[in-house]
Scaffold this active site. Structure first.
Site, mmCIF file in Angstrom:
data_model
loop_
_atom_site.group_PDB
_atom_site.id
_atom_site.type_symbol
_atom_site.label_atom_id
_atom_site.label_comp_id
_atom_site.label_asym_id
_atom_site.label_seq_id
_atom_site.Cartn_x
_atom_site.Cartn_y
_atom_site.Cartn_z
ATOM 1 C CG ASP A 191 9.199 46.662 6.256
ATOM 2 O OD1 ASP A 191 8.160 47.280 6.566
ATOM 3 O OD2 ASP A 191 10.096 46.391 7.073
ATOM 4 C CG HIS A 262 6.955 46.433 9.521
ATOM 5 N ND1 HIS A 262 7.068 47.753 9.142
ATOM 6 C CD2 HIS A 262 7.334 46.401 10.828
ATOM 7 C CE1 HIS A 262 7.514 48.473 10.161
ATOM 8 N NE2 HIS A 262 7.667 47.689 11.201
ATOM 9 C CD GLU A 326 8.384 49.092 14.614
ATOM 10 O OE1 GLU A 326 8.879 49.995 15.288
ATOM 11 O OE2 GLU A 326 8.539 49.010 13.387
#
Ligand code: TNX
Length: 754
Positions: A191, A262, A326
């Site tokens: 991440d 991410h 995202e």
């Protein structure tokens, strides 16, 4: 005679019912019989030719670590000896592969199954029948269990990027899965805040991407950092060791390599992955969503193929998780290269570019004989042909994917995000939201919106444990227990055996078991649950509930009177001040924690309020009532759940003060946290009226103070009965700001009239 015998049996039966072990998840069928099996350290396990080696090892390791002995394994036993045996169910029978039978008889325990996996689950039920004390020999209740799972995918996720957990804890976590008959561990390895898996071809991933220089302290938005370097990763040897450990528990590990978003840790190690290779990079030190994502270049695809090749070598899992969530599209909008790919591949926009990105990765993963699974954002711009979807933004993505005949794992934020607290009253650091034990238990992975045929695509569900706020295993335990036990029952037990009252009855036994495992857990379920609710005449009331066995609630009046008395009905809050409550036993001895609540009342408190537009379901609070409930956010302890939120919409509120009266000041509390896409209103205006029809805007004495908790005020100093407050949404988030391109959120709290 027959009657007397059955009466006697019933008495014995009742005794054993009272001592009924808390087998969780609840088996399909359990029949208790009168009598006991005596298990001692000389009880033999009957096995030859290394049959059931893995299952026996698990049992003996468990006995060793919790009771200090192992059982002897023998190829032969005498019929009159006391022993544990395994028998097989014919492979042609239609008994489910993961199913098992467990029979505890007077002289032997038999576990029957079609597969070794089934026998393993039989062992799990057996160890739950063992007493949680070292008093030998064990008296095990006689029983007959027939059992198999409702869903094929029963999972738990763990984020090791935001915080790193050592192999020892990962193994403990895998044991939790095994003991709950779960079979998939989703390992979130990469991440923005850290790359945690050694990749031989790209050593900088762990050397550079495995460390961040410091970490945000406190809740998101605190802007304070701990000035401490934070590093951690797993070597490939450790990964192999964990994969083997999991396989010995019939647990598949799904590794997740996040792309294209991410990915700041990877981008910091190899800046060519970015569309802005020349801008300064650092492994993220705070939480949220970052604009700098992987660029769809040959370098990136080549990199990802090399990384995935090593990952596929290490993990036998059919599914490889490629993230996909995202990923803001600003970087691709600003990149000439990304735009040239859109043109060349005749794509409509950046969403189709993301879809192209994922499909290209899918082809590669498929070429290695594996499949991809990704977060529900991979639906946007078109789903890759063989991809499975993990639905986290509610069930919508899962429903859509199942309708398109793609496999789905349900993991909706509500109620399956275990980084959200289990109590409304959490005093340790967690993400603000709340997912109760009851909500987890009540969850059904099969949405009513799907046809019987499309439901077949729902493989099951999993809970996600994001680790922004958890830096040690005990905190993880505290977040997952007892909710994970509730989830195991959702996934394993048939709906006919799902029964909240029975689960609640087993809770004390489960808690004892977590202690037996040397694990921490939350007792939130028994805490006093306070809620500020609207009474029948709009009044503000404080409602208190507890399930603490045998508890009474006392409630202490505000600091001015300092009196206390037993709680009966919701307390009507007609005076401002601190109210406190706690739980006592029947002898008035305090046995719970104190809960305190400050109520600040004004002329609008508890009055009739209407909103033109209802707030968004995710931040609905109690609608308009939340704005006049006497509870205000205080600087430094802001929890976003205390606000009501509107996305792409304005707040328009009307309050009836019931009679014409002096109005000196009107105040609106709003909130800004740009990293969470919450922006201050673009304008706030106040109006007054005497008839509720004709409103006059207040033009004098307007002020705005505060930077995160923003207070908008005006000083009309006139008489009025009706008040209107209009806060305009900030609108689309401009480029260069967090969440650029998305609709912003408007968060509002109390409206005060003085
Ligand atoms: C959303 S769920 C995320 C994570 C965060 C989590 C915090 C998902 C696919 N993305 O990156 O850690 O919220 O609850």
């Amino acid at each position: 005679m027959k009657f007397i015998l059955s009466l006697a049996l019933a008495v014995i039966f009742n005794v054993s019912l009272a001592q009924m072990p808390a087998i969780t998840p609840m088996p399909v069928k359990v029949n208790y019989k009168p009598g006991f099996f005596l298990l001692s350290s000389s009880t033999k396990i009957l096995s030859y030719d290394n049959h059931h080696k893995i299952e026996i090892k698990f049992l003996n390791d468990y006995l060793q670590s919790h009771y200090g002995f192992r059982l002897p394994v023998n190829a032969k036993v005498n019929k009159n000896e006391n022993y544990i045996s395994f028998s097989s169910i014919k492979s042609e029978s239609n008994y489910p592969d993961e199913g098992y039978g467990l029979n505890i008889n007077k002289n032997n325990i038999d576990i029957s199954s079609k597969t070794n996996m089934g026998a393993f689950y039989g062992i799990q039920s057996l160890i739950q029948v063992l007493p949680m004390e070292k008093k030998f020999p064990f008296k095990l209740p006689l029983l007959a269990i027939k059992d198999y799972p409702a869903f094929s995918y029963r999972g738990m996720h763990l984020d090791v990027s935001r915080h790193f957990f050592p192999v020892s804890y990962i193994k403990k976590y895998i044991d939790y899965l095994a003991m709950h008959k779960m079979n998939n561990f989703h390992w979130h390895l990469t991440d923005d805040q850290g790359w945690r898996i050694e990749i031989k071809k790209y050593p900088l991933l762990t050397q550079v991407g495995g460390c961040r220089n410091q970490t945000l302290a406190g809740r998101y938005g605190s802007d304070k950092y701990d000035s401490t370097k934070y590093c951690g990763y797993y070597t490939q040897d450790q990964i192999k060791e964990v994969v083997k450990y999991a396989a010995e528990r019939y647990i598949n590990i799904i590794p997740e390599i996040e792309m294209p978003g991410h990915a700041l840790a990877a981008i910091t190690a190899y800046p060519q992955l970015s569309c802005y290779p020349d801008s300064a990079k650092k492994v993220a030190e705070t939480w949220g969503v970052f604009e700098d994502i992987m660029c769809p270049t040959d370098f990136t695809f080549n990199f990802l193929e090399n990384v995935l090749s090593e990952v596929i070598e290490l993990f036998p899992s059919t599914y490889i998780h490629i993230g996909g969530d995202e990923a803001p599209k600003e970087a691709w909008k600003n990149s000439d290269f990304a735009q040239s790919v859109i043109k060349e591949k005749k794509l409509k926009d950046e969403h189709e570019l993301q879809s192209y990105f994922i499909q290209r990765i899918e082809k590669f993963v498929n070429s290695k004989g594996r499949k991809i699974i990704g977060w529900d954002e991979i639906l946007e711009g078109g789903l890759a042909p063989n991809a499975a979807v993990m639905s986290w933004r509610g069930e919508k993505g899962g429903i859509e994917a199942a309708k398109q005949k793609h496999y789905v794992v349900m993991s909706p934020e509500k109620p399956l995000y275990f980084d959200h607290s289990q109590t409304r009253n959490e005093d340790s650091l967690t993400r603000g939201n709340y997912n109760s034990l009851e909500d987890v238990y009540a969850y059904n992975p099969l949405p009513a919106a799907l046809s019987a045929n499309d439901r077949k695509y729902v493989m099951g569900a999993q809970a996600n444990v994001w680790a922004e706020y958890f830096d040690n295993g005990y905190k993880i335990d505290y977040m997952i227990f007892p909710r994970m036990s509730a989830l195991s029952e959702v996934l394993w037990s048939p709906s006919s055996q799902k029964n909240w009252a029975s689960f609640e009855q087993r809770l004390p036994g489960l808690m004892k078991r977590y202690e037996w495992w040397n694990s921490s857990y939350s007792t939130a379920f028994y805490d006093l649950q306070p809620a500020v609710v609207q009474g029948p005449n709009n009044e503000i009331t404080w409602k208190l509930q507890t399930r603490f066995p045998g508890a009474k609630i006392i409630y202490v009046k505000d600091s001015t009177t300092n009196s206390s008395y037993p709680y009966k009905n919701p307390v009507v809050i007609d005076r401002p001040g601190y109210y406190g409550a706690t739980v006592t036993d029947n002898n008035h001895k305090i046995i719970g924690k104190w809960t305190n609540q400050l109520f600040e009342l004004n002329k609008a408190s508890g009055k009739k309020i209407t909103l033109t537009t209802a707030p968004n379901a995710s931040y609905a609070g109690q609608g308009g009532f939340s704005l006049i409930d006497g509870v205000q956010n205080k600087l430094g302890m802001v929890k976003s759940t205390q606000f009501i939120g509107f996305v792409a919409k304005d707040l328009e509120a009307f309050i009836d003060l019931e009679k014409v009266q002096q109005v000196d000041e009107i105040i609106l509390h709003a909130f800004e946290q740009q990293g969470s896409w919450i922006y201050r209103p673009s304008s706030v205006s106040f109006f007054t009226s005497n008839d509720g029809i004709n409103y006059t805007e207040v033009k004098t004495g307007i002020s705005k103070t505060g930077d995160k908790n923003i207070i908008y005020a005006c000083k009309p100093a006139i008489t009025a009965r009706f008040i209107k407050v209009l806060a305009k949404n900030y609108g689309k988030i401009p480029s260069g700001m967090p969440g650029a391109g998305a609709n912003s959120w408007l968060f509002a709290d109390e409206i005060e009239v003085k």
